[in-house]
Motif scaffolding. Sequence first.
Motif, PDB file in Angstrom:
ATOM      1  N   UNK A   1       6.202  -0.460   2.680  1.00 54.55           N
ATOM      2  CA  UNK A   1       5.694   0.837   3.124  1.00 54.55           C
ATOM      3  C   UNK A   1       5.399   1.760   1.942  1.00 54.55           C
ATOM      4  N   UNK A   2       4.773   1.203   0.920  1.00 57.18           N
ATOM      5  CA  UNK A   2       4.534   1.928  -0.320  1.00 57.18           C
ATOM      6  C   UNK A   2       3.054   2.274  -0.511  1.00 57.18           C
ATOM      7  N   UNK A   3       2.177   1.468   0.061  1.00 63.44           N
ATOM      8  CA  UNK A   3       0.739   1.614  -0.170  1.00 63.44           C
ATOM      9  C   UNK A   3       0.035   2.038   1.122  1.00 63.44           C
ATOM     10  N   UNK A   4      -1.094   2.744   0.965  1.00 64.34           N
ATOM     11  CA  UNK A   4      -1.860   3.189   2.139  1.00 64.34           C
ATOM     12  C   UNK A   4      -2.422   2.003   2.906  1.00 64.34           C
ATOM     13  N   UNK A   5      -2.824   0.981   2.159  1.00 63.74           N
ATOM     14  CA  UNK A   5      -3.447  -0.171   2.809  1.00 63.74           C
ATOM     15  C   UNK A   5      -3.114  -1.441   2.029  1.00 63.74           C
ATOM     16  N   UNK A   6      -2.695  -2.464   2.752  1.00 63.07           N
ATOM     17  CA  UNK A   6      -2.524  -3.809   2.213  1.00 63.07           C
ATOM     18  C   UNK A   6      -3.169  -4.734   3.229  1.00 63.07           C
ATOM     19  N   UNK A   7      -4.138  -5.510   2.776  1.00 62.95           N
ATOM     20  CA  UNK A   7      -4.903  -6.304   3.734  1.00 62.95           C
ATOM     21  C   UNK A   7      -5.483  -7.547   3.068  1.00 62.95           C
ATOM     22  N   UNK A   8      -5.925  -8.485   3.911  1.00 66.23           N
ATOM     23  CA  UNK A   8      -6.652  -9.655   3.414  1.00 66.23           C
ATOM     24  C   UNK A   8      -8.079  -9.236   3.116  1.00 66.23           C
ATOM     25  N   UNK A   9      -8.675  -9.864   2.120  1.00 71.69           N
ATOM     26  CA  UNK A   9     -10.043  -9.526   1.709  1.00 71.69           C
ATOM     27  C   UNK A   9     -11.041  -9.946   2.780  1.00 71.69           C
ATOM     28  N   UNK A  10     -12.056  -9.117   2.933  1.00 75.45           N
ATOM     29  CA  UNK A  10     -13.167  -9.396   3.833  1.00 75.45           C
ATOM     30  C   UNK A  10     -14.429  -9.399   2.980  1.00 75.45           C
ATOM     31  N   UNK A  11     -15.174 -10.480   3.005  1.00 77.63           N
ATOM     32  CA  UNK A  11     -16.332 -10.615   2.110  1.00 77.63           C
ATOM     33  C   UNK A  11     -17.422  -9.577   2.367  1.00 77.63           C
ATOM     34  N   UNK A  12     -17.471  -8.983   3.554  1.00 81.41           N
ATOM     35  CA  UNK A  12     -18.516  -8.017   3.882  1.00 81.41           C
ATOM     36  C   UNK A  12     -18.124  -6.573   3.579  1.00 81.41           C
ATOM     37  N   UNK A  13     -16.949  -6.366   3.063  1.00 77.50           N
ATOM     38  CA  UNK A  13     -16.436  -5.013   2.895  1.00 77.50           C
ATOM     39  C   UNK A  13     -16.440  -4.602   1.417  1.00 77.50           C
TER      40      UNK A  13
END
Length: 194
Positions: A88-100
Amino acid sequence: MKQIRGLAVLVYIIIAIVIVVGLCGCATSGGGKQENSAVQGPIVTPLAQHYDKIIVYELETTPELKKDYEQDLKDCQSTLISSLLKRNKYKRVDAANSNETYENPALLVKIKVSDMRIAGFGARFWGGALAGNSYMYMRMKLMDATTGELVREEDFNSVNNSFAAAWNFGASDRSLPTDMAEIIADYLDKAVQP
């Protein structure tokens, strides 16, 4: 008859000496403890730039390893993401999306597995330690999403003990990808400041 009694007494004396020496050795060794031995991990220098978003790409590897260990590689990526989210330290943690495209400040995490081997359950069950070691060799690149600049590059490697894996029926073999993900998550937690 006297020779047998004399031999028995000699055996008892030797056993008593071994026990006394063993107990004295334990008493004087301090139980294997070292004074002022604080367990610490490696020192990680924080990155100069602060990032509040971490994007984790699918793990890269050779086609052969991808075919043989597809689920293990996916488990490694998902464990890394979930471990970072739990902090709970970062605003966003996610898997990469090639279109983003990612807004600043975002850090891209790219991991390449150069070699790995995970002993199967059957091999470990029937062969025990003879089934060999399980291992993973990885190189992680951290890149700034805006500039595309390489911020840091680190190697992460792990080799399990085949005798310990035989003792726990391959549990340490099967947990190797998720254990490696936890190690990398700990590293990122220390290196990446939001």
